[in-house]
Structures are given as structure tokens and as C-alpha cells.
Design an enzyme around this catalytic site. Structure first.
Site, short mmCIF file in Angstrom:
data_model
loop_
_atom_site.label_atom_id
_atom_site.label_comp_id
_atom_site.label_asym_id
_atom_site.label_seq_id
_atom_site.Cartn_x
_atom_site.Cartn_y
_atom_site.Cartn_z
N LYS A 22 12.55 -29.80 30.08
CA LYS A 22 13.95 -29.38 29.99
C LYS A 22 14.83 -30.18 30.93
CE LYS A 22 16.46 -25.46 31.98
NZ LYS A 22 17.05 -26.18 33.04
N ASN A 23 14.43 -30.27 32.19
CA ASN A 23 15.32 -30.88 33.18
C ASN A 23 15.47 -32.39 33.02
OD1 ASN A 23 15.93 -28.40 34.19
ND2 ASN A 23 14.61 -28.54 36.00
N CYS A 117 21.54 -20.66 36.12
CA CYS A 117 20.96 -19.51 36.82
C CYS A 117 21.70 -19.22 38.11
CB CYS A 117 19.49 -19.79 37.14
SG CYS A 117 18.46 -19.92 35.68
N ARG A 122 25.74 -22.94 44.57
CA ARG A 122 25.23 -24.18 43.97
C ARG A 122 26.33 -25.24 44.06
NH1 ARG A 122 21.26 -23.03 38.88
NH2 ARG A 122 20.52 -25.06 39.55
N ILE A 124 28.42 -28.81 44.46
CA ILE A 124 28.20 -30.14 43.87
C ILE A 124 28.87 -31.22 44.73
CG2 ILE A 124 27.83 -29.38 41.48
CD1 ILE A 124 30.77 -30.28 40.95
N GLN A 126 27.65 -33.27 46.83
CA GLN A 126 26.95 -34.57 46.89
C GLN A 126 27.20 -35.40 45.63
OE1 GLN A 126 25.35 -35.62 49.81
NE2 GLN A 126 26.40 -33.75 50.42
N ASP A 306 11.04 -23.96 41.17
CA ASP A 306 11.07 -23.40 39.82
C ASP A 306 9.74 -22.77 39.42
OD1 ASP A 306 13.68 -24.16 39.65
OD2 ASP A 306 13.41 -25.72 38.16
N ARG A 398 16.70 -20.28 27.35
CA ARG A 398 17.36 -21.50 27.78
C ARG A 398 16.33 -22.58 28.11
NH1 ARG A 398 19.92 -20.88 32.77
NH2 ARG A 398 19.76 -23.11 32.60
C1 UD1 Z 1 17.74 -28.86 39.64
C2 UD1 Z 1 17.07 -28.10 38.52
C3 UD1 Z 1 16.69 -26.70 38.98
C4 UD1 Z 1 15.86 -26.75 40.25
C5 UD1 Z 1 16.53 -27.63 41.31
C6 UD1 Z 1 15.64 -27.85 42.53
C7 UD1 Z 1 18.13 -29.11 36.61
C8 UD1 Z 1 19.07 -28.96 35.48
N1 UD1 Z 1 17.98 -28.05 37.40
O1 UD1 Z 1 18.92 -28.13 39.94
O2 UD1 Z 1 15.94 -26.08 37.94
O3 UD1 Z 1 15.68 -25.45 40.77
O4 UD1 Z 1 16.86 -28.91 40.77
O5 UD1 Z 1 14.45 -28.44 42.16
O6 UD1 Z 1 17.49 -30.14 36.78
N2 UD1 Z 1 23.03 -29.02 46.96
C9 UD1 Z 1 24.14 -29.19 47.76
N3 UD1 Z 1 25.14 -30.04 47.30
C10 UD1 Z 1 25.05 -30.68 46.12
C11 UD1 Z 1 23.90 -30.50 45.31
C12 UD1 Z 1 22.91 -29.66 45.76
O7 UD1 Z 1 24.26 -28.63 48.84
O8 UD1 Z 1 25.98 -31.42 45.77
C13 UD1 Z 1 21.93 -28.15 47.44
C14 UD1 Z 1 21.71 -26.93 46.54
O9 UD1 Z 1 22.55 -25.86 46.92
C15 UD1 Z 1 20.23 -26.65 46.78
C16 UD1 Z 1 19.62 -28.04 47.00
O10 UD1 Z 1 20.72 -28.89 47.34
O11 UD1 Z 1 20.07 -25.91 47.96
C17 UD1 Z 1 18.92 -28.63 45.81
O12 UD1 Z 1 19.76 -28.58 44.69
P1 UD1 Z 1 19.63 -29.63 43.49
O13 UD1 Z 1 18.35 -30.41 43.64
O14 UD1 Z 1 20.89 -30.36 43.35
O15 UD1 Z 1 19.47 -28.64 42.25
P2 UD1 Z 1 20.07 -28.81 40.82
O16 UD1 Z 1 20.16 -30.25 40.44
O17 UD1 Z 1 21.28 -27.96 40.64
#
Ligand code: UD1
Length: 419
Positions: A22-23, A117, A122, A124, A126, A306, A398
């Protein structure tokens, strides 16, 4: 309203074929926007996140032909709008990949705030930092994200946090940028390598994906005209491996990459399970009550967040007391309340949960609080005595293709019922 009714206990036995990841797929679909032409993607998981992704791409102007339920041919020659449908983009997390892809393709995009989820904050930041370093302007207001760039120019980007989404998104926006981009402290998950492999197959020049330093040499265009098969799903595979242990079953997983499963294999052996690595298939079985273990979730190659809820089911019935430390998400223990309704003894405090292993679980009505929590409840229902009713199936649908059919083939007594 639909629910899953599971009658247990049943040791799961037999073979299961793992679907595409999926990811990876939810990133590869928006990545097709970088191609000025046609490509075919195979081994797509047949799940609702993919159907919504395809719907969004069609609304942007892509033409999609379904070759079968797991393969599409997509023509992205005529992308005619830069406004993605807000209602659809807010339905799942990975819609943020439209930003990186459309900045590359059109220099402009407006999307709804990504959904997905509810695992705590969460952010963004970065992703945005990466886009801005490449020359884009990003505005976030009134539930929308708008990004614009007259020109994207390669640069060096250091990620303050290891982020799967930000790493892939910056990769997408850098592929057609002028010059070279480096991403330092990049995430290393298998789906990052898969997206890079897809883009390279279509003509990109990305090196180092799978390490913490990725180098992207900008190219003028991606020409497509190729077929790509999505990597097998590490998390779905881990879900069935842990189901084998929790139910004292014996499952052979086909179509998986055992290298991606090493952290899970290590923990399964620690709790008393057995694992046989046969190259592209893996057999997992367990003849005894699982033993206690401590888990800390970490970015790849650490134990994946996950799979934390599915591991939580194993530890809830383990002999002894265990601790899980969740280091990625702040609210990933909501499922423990549901397991407690089934007789588990789990105390969650912040990012730590204490598991006092019980001998058995008992069936109860429970609610899937997020995608992986839903899968954990299906395992718990198969372990428990009596009937478990699982609600909120939209989360499970999903991310898992035919979950009840796959469990049923392994012997589970599971039905989807419409109330
Ligand atoms: C992806 C996966 C999700 C998984 C996660 C961690 C997808 C669609 N989803 O989510 O299933 O649980 O990786 O393996 O691939 N963070 C920040 N700033 C940012 C981005 C992230 O602070 O700009 C933090 C988040 O709050 C979290 C950590 O970084 O604590 C990791 O998040 P991230 O790896 O970005 O997760 P996702 O890409 O959303």
C-alpha cells in the site's frame, strides 16, 4: 453498517499470498504525474486508498484502464488542472504526494489537508521545508495546501526527522528539478526504494534510496512506456506472520521479500515462534504460548510502528509482562482499550504500554480505531474464545486487500455482515 464477525479460537494454517505494498503504491500512482506518457503498474493492492488515488488522478486529467483488479495502464499526457478535489484528497494521508509530483509536473497544486489514521499530530513541516529549499512557495490555510514554483532547482536538504512521506515527496519534486538534490537523514523503508526504482525505470536518476543519503540528478523528462510491479507489502506480510504466532498456527507467506521482514522475524523468534526463510516465501509457526518481549518501534530497519498493534495482540496473551515503547506516533495505543474489552490487561500511558499477559482472550464487540488496529483486532478475534464483532471496517479496507478472504483461507471463521 458492515461488521466482521470472527469466531475463535482457530490456529491459522496454510498459505497466503501477499499483495503489493500500500505505502509504495500510494506514492507510485502520483509519481505517474511526472511522466509525459503512458505506463503500466502491476501488483497494485485492491484497496480503497488505491481506488481513491485513481479517482483523483482521473479528475486531474489522467486516463486509466484497469487491466485486471491489480493492474492499471495510466496515460498522464493531458493533465489539465492544478486543483485536486479537496474532498478526496482529505480522505487519506498519501494525498500529500500530489504536492511533490504536481510541483514537478505543473509548478502548481492545491490539495486538501491530508487525512488518514488519527495517530496523533501528523505535521508536514519537513515536506514543506524540502519544497521551499527547491524553490517553491507553500501556503497552508483553510484546510488547503497550495504550492507554487516557477522553477525547481536542485539543492541539499537535511531532514530534521526521519520521515517516510517527506523523503518520498522531496524525491518526487526533485526528479525534474535543474541540477542535483541531496536528501540527508532520509528514511530507508522498502517503499522508498520501490518509488525510486519506479522513477528510475521511467527515466529518473536517483541514487542511494534505501540509505540515509539520497542523491537525485534532475533529468529533463520521464518518458514512461514501461511496466512496473509494486513491491510486496512488508506490513501485510508482518501481519500474517504475527497472526501465525498469536493463533499458534503455521502459515507460509508467498510473494514476500524476507529481507524486509528481519526485525519482525527477530522478535518472533524471541517470543518462541519459528521462522523458515525460503527466499521469496517465509514459513512462520508457533507451538507454544508466546513468551514476553519488549518492543520499541523505530524507522526501518527497526521494528515498524505499523506492526505495533498486531505485536500487541501477541504480547497480550504472552507468558509474562511486556512493554511496548512507541517512538513514532503519539496516539497509537487506542487499540489497547479494545483488546482490554476482550480480557487483555494492558495499561497505556503516553507512548508506552504495559502488557500483563493473560492466558486467553474472549470475544466482544470492538471498534477498529485505525487501519493497523483493525488488523490487530482481526487477529485477536481469531485468538479469542467465542464471537468477536469488529466495527469501523472502512479503516481496514483502506489498507488490506480481501482481509476476510485471506484469513478464511487459513481456516479462520470470519464473515462480513451488513447490519
Ligand atoms: C508513513 C506511513 C505510515 C507509517 C509511517 C511511519 C504512508 C502513506 N504512511 O506515514 O503508515 O506509520 O510512515 O513508518 O506511507 N513528522 C514530522 N514532520 C514531517 C513529517 C513527519 O514531524 O514533516 C514526524 C511524524 O509526526 C512522525 C514521524 O515524523 O512522528 C514519522 O512520520 P512519517 O515517516 O512522515 O510518516 P508518514 O509518511 O505520514
Amino acid at each position: 453498517m458492515e461488521k466482521l464477525v470472527v469466531k475463535g479460537p482457530t490456529p491459522l494454517k496454510g498459505e497466503v499470498t501477499i499483495s503489493g505494498a500500500k505505502n509504495a503504491a500510494v506514492a507510485i500512482l502520483p509519481a505517474t504525474l511526472l511522466i509525459d506518457g503512458v505506463c503500466t503498474i502491476e501488483n497494485l493492492p485492491n484497496i480503497s486508498d488505491i481506488k481513491i488515488s485513481c479517482e483523483i488522478l482521473e479528475k486531474l486529467g489522467a486516463k486509466i484502464t484497469w487491466n485486471n483488479k491489480n493492474s492499471i495502464t495510466i496515460d498522464t499526457t493531458n493533465i489539465n488542472t492544478t486543483k485536486a478535489p479537496l474532498d478526496l484528497t482529505s480522505k487519506f494521508r498519501a494525498s500529500y504526494y500530489l504536492i511533490g509530483a504536481m510541483l514537478s509536473r505543473k509548478g502548481e497544486i492545491e490539495v486538501g489537508m491530508p487525512g488518514g489514521c488519527k495517530l496523533g499530530a501528523r505535521p508536514i513541516d519537513q515536506h514543506i521545508k524540502g519544497f521551499e529549499r527547491l524553490g517553491a512557495t507553500v501556503t497552508v490555510e483553510k484546510g488547503r495546501i497550495s504550492a507554487k514554483a516557477k522553477k525547481l532547482t536542485g539543492t541539499s536538504i537535511y531532514m530534521d526527522i526521519v520521515s517516510v512521506g517527506a523523503t518520498i515527496n522531496v524525491m518526487l519534486s526533485a526528479v525534474l528539478a535543474k541540477g542535483t538534490t541531496t536528501i540527508d537523514n532520509a528514511a530507508k523503508e522498502p517503499h522508498i526504494v520501490d518509488v525510486a526504482n519506479f522513477l528510475n525505470t521511467m527515466g529518473a536518476d536517483i541514487r542511494g534510496a534505501g540509505t540515509d543519503m539520497i542523491k537525485i540528478n534532475g533529468v529533463e523528462k520521464l518518458s514512461g512506456n514501461a511496466t512496473y510491479s509494486v513491491v510486496p507489502d512488508q506490513i501485510e506480510a508482518g501481519t500474517f506472520m504475527l497472526a501465525a504466532v498469536a493463533t499458534k498456527g503455521d502459515i507460509t507467506l508467498k510473494n514476500c521479500i524476507t529481507k524486509h521482514l528481519e526485525s519482525i522475524t527477530a522478535k518472533i523468534i524471541e517470543v518462541g515462534g519459528k521462522v523458515e526463510d525460503n527466499g521469496d516465501s517465509i514459513r512462520v509457526w508457533c507451538n507454544q504460548r508466546p513468551q514476553k518481549a519488549n518492543i520499541k518501534t523505530l524507522p526501518y530497519p527497526g521494528f515498524p510502528t505499523d506492526l505495533q498493534p498486531q505485536m500487541g495482540v501477541v504480547l497480550s496473551i504472552a507468558d509474562g509482562a511486556s512493554i511496548i515503547n512507541e517512538s513514532i506516533w503519539e496516539s497509537r495505543f487506542q487499540y489497547t482499550d479494545e483488546l482490554n474489552k476482550m480480557g487483555a490487561k494492558i495499561t497505556a500511558q503516553g507512548k508506552t504500554a504495559f502488557f500483563e499477559g493473560v492466558k486467553k482472550l474472549s470475544g466482544a464487540p470492538v471498534y477498529s480505531t485505525d487501519l493497523r488496529a483493525g488488523a490487530a483486532l482481526v487477529i485477536a478475534g481469531t485468538v479469542a474464545n467465542g464471537s468477536t464483532e469488529i466495527y469501523n471496517l472502512e479503516h481496514i479496507d483502506r489498507g488490506y486487500e480481501n482481509i476476510e478472504e485471506k484469513f478464511r483461507k487459513l481456516g479462520a471463521k470470519i464473515e462480513r455482515v451488513t447490519e
